[in-house]
Scaffold this motif. Structure first.
Motif, PDB file in Angstrom:
ATOM      1  N   LYS A   1      -4.178   7.118  -3.377  1.00 22.61           N
ATOM      2  CA  LYS A   1      -3.942   8.493  -2.930  1.00 22.61           C
ATOM      3  C   LYS A   1      -5.247   9.290  -2.931  1.00 22.61           C
ATOM      4  N   SER A   2      -6.086   9.057  -3.959  1.00 21.17           N
ATOM      5  CA  SER A   2      -7.344   9.808  -4.039  1.00 21.17           C
ATOM      6  C   SER A   2      -8.275   9.453  -2.879  1.00 21.17           C
TER       7      SER A   2
ATOM      8  N   ASP B   1      -6.963  11.237   0.162  1.00 21.94           N
ATOM      9  CA  ASP B   1      -7.324  12.657   0.082  1.00 21.94           C
ATOM     10  C   ASP B   1      -8.789  12.876   0.437  1.00 21.94           C
ATOM     11  N   ASP B   2      -9.658  11.975  -0.035  1.00 19.45           N
ATOM     12  CA  ASP B   2     -11.093  12.102   0.212  1.00 19.45           C
ATOM     13  C   ASP B   2     -11.425  11.949   1.700  1.00 19.45           C
TER      14      ASP B   2
ATOM     15  N   HIS C   1      -9.332  12.222   4.230  1.00 22.64           N
ATOM     16  CA  HIS C   1      -8.663  13.316   4.938  1.00 22.64           C
ATOM     17  C   HIS C   1      -9.487  14.599   4.867  1.00 22.64           C
ATOM     18  N   SER C   2      -9.988  14.904   3.669  1.00 21.22           N
ATOM     19  CA  SER C   2     -10.779  16.118   3.482  1.00 21.22           C
ATOM     20  C   SER C   2     -12.075  16.078   4.296  1.00 21.22           C
TER      21      SER C   2
ATOM     22  N   LYS D   1      -2.156  13.394   6.668  1.00 18.78           N
ATOM     23  CA  LYS D   1      -2.211  12.384   5.606  1.00 18.78           C
ATOM     24  C   LYS D   1      -0.796  12.114   5.094  1.00 18.78           C
TER      25      LYS D   1
ATOM     26  N   HIS E   1       0.992   9.994   1.802  1.00 22.16           N
ATOM     27  CA  HIS E   1       0.978   9.125   0.608  1.00 22.16           C
ATOM     28  C   HIS E   1       2.061   9.590  -0.360  1.00 22.16           C
TER      29      HIS E   1
END
Length: 450
Positions: free
Chosen positions: A252-253, A256-257, A259-260, A271, A273
């Protein structure tokens, strides 16, 4: 060539098939429909995107009656896949009378509302996640003792996600005569005890395509060479102008990374998850289906439970630890005989992972990104680099090897091999830590510039 019209389906089904543009059955549908009609227990192993859903839906819906009782239960491990099957069911039911109903029961939905609905009537077709279905059965709201058919879809994922106990509980409340159908892309050995316990002389169907991925999918392989992975993904997306691109990461991290970063570059990207609420995931999926997003970053949750139409590109930002997930990721593109491109990124030190994927039957086309252009590179580059890195041993290890060779005691070759393997693993760990550290530094720098 077989046509759906040859199956003598009821008129309502034939009308629905015409509405959704289905004319000819896929290979798995042709193999399975007649078996289900004969009330045979079946275990079906077929690749992702082969048409498994309609293989069981069509004969099931051809046999349902207006009786207001549960006749079929379809259990699937993810909410997204449950909604996909539910929507496919509604597409077929739209030409039936209102007496025929299908209901969906998944976690995250209003339990009290579901119980109230079941108190007034029982649907003929139940679709949902094993946990929620079992909750409603256990609380005496859902009656499955009348069911004549039980479908376990994506059985290997059901096992992986720990839902097999719930499936067993559901099975135990059904009649001994229930016809059980298990569909999966793979049949793990750990699934065998369940199959033996609950299935009656099942007929096994395995659809072999000769390739673990569709022939119309190109598999590209690109080394990151220590470059900023997020920047590389951005370049690949903007160079290729994909119709719809699905980018996979392992955690997930990581999602997120990525995606950001992509959003920071001005891309409209979604995104998906497990950290999102059910409502958020449902909303995002609806937006993707409506083509509001051209880029989607996801964990393997999406690889095994979501069928998004028109995916032209898949990018493996990270290689999954479970190589079955690699197959399912790549299976998201190249569906319905459309062409697709799957791009796999790998870091220095991950050559052995690529070798393992190639042993599955994947044929990679090595590529590189040079001056904003994707170019072919020679396959031997990776192999030579790998071999060269394997031959360079630490001076201490070189001395150990020489000493063992001189002694030539029993088992000395095995000791040398073990020592070299240990050293390579140590180097790989160091490289991975350095790569991770560099990623953190780059992310920090990117954040400071936003």
């Amino acid at each position: 060539m077989t046509k759906f019209s040859q199956y003598n389906f009821r008129d309502e089904i034939n009308e629905s098939l015409k509405d959704i543009g289905f004319d000819e059955p896929t290979e798995v549908q042709e193999a399975v429909i007649s078996l289900i009609n004969k009330r045979k227990d079946i275990i079906v192993q077929s690749e992702t995107g082969s048409g498994k859903t309609h293989a069981f839906l069509l004969p099931i819906m051809n046999a349902i009656t207006p009786d207001q009782q549960v006749q079929t239960v379809i259990a699937t491990p993810s909410r997204e896949l449950a909604y996909q099957i539910y929507n496919d069911t509604k597409d077929i039911l739209k030409n039936f009378s209102s007496e025929y109903q299908a209901s969906i029961f998944v976690g995250g939905a209003d339990r009290d509302r579901q119980k109230k609905k079941l108190s007034s009537s029982q649907p003929q077709i139940v679709i949902g996640t094993p946990g929620r279905i079992w909750d409603l059965i256990r609380d005496n709201y859902l009656r499955v003792d009348t069911a004549s058919r039980f479908v376990v879809d994506e059985a290997d994922m059901t096992l992986d996600m720990g839902f097999l106990d719930d499936v067993e509980h559901i099975s135990s409340k059904m009649p001994d005569t229930v016809e059980m159908m298990v569909f999966s892309a793979t049949i793990p050995q750990k699934l065998e005890p369940f199959l033996k316990k609950y299935m009656n002389a099942p007929k096994k169907v395995e659809i072999k395509t000769g390739s673990v991925t569709a022939k119309n999918v190109e598999n590209w392989l690109i080394s990151t060479k220590g470059k900023d992975k997020n920047k590389l993904i951005y370049q690949l997306l903007t160079i290729g102008s994909p119709y719809l691109a699905l980018i996979f990461a392992n955690t997930k991290s990581s999602v997120d990374d990525i995606h950001s970063y992509l959003r920071g570059q001005g891309l409209k990207v979604a995104k998906i998850h497990g950290g999102l609420t059910p409502r958020e995931r449902k909303r995002v999926m609806k937006q993707i289906e409506n083509m509001e997003y051209q880029y989607v970053v996801a964990t393997d949750l999406a690889a095994r439970g979501i069928d998004i139409t028109g995916i032209s590109h898949v990018i493996n930002a990270e290689i999954p630890d479970d190589l079955d997930f690699f197959i399912h990721r790549v299976g998201r593109t190249g569906r319905n005989k459309l062409s697709g491109i799957a791009i796999t990124l790998y870091r220095p030190g991950e050559e052995n992972k690529i070798d393992a994927i190639e042993k599955l039957g994947i044929m990679f086309a090595p590529k590189d990104l040079r001056k904003d252009e994707i170019v072919d590179v020679q396959e031997r580059d990776r192999r030579q680099n790998r071999n060269a890195s394997q031959e360079k041993l630490e001076p201490k290890l070189v001395g150990f090897v020489k000493k063992q060779k001189n002694k030539k005691k029993p088992g000395y070759k095995k000791k040398i091999k073990q020592a070299i393997t240990t050293e390579r693993k140590r180097k790989t760990r160091i490289n991975n830590r350095q790569e991770a550290k560099q990623d953190r530094v780059r992310r920090k720098e990117n954040n400071n510039h936003r």
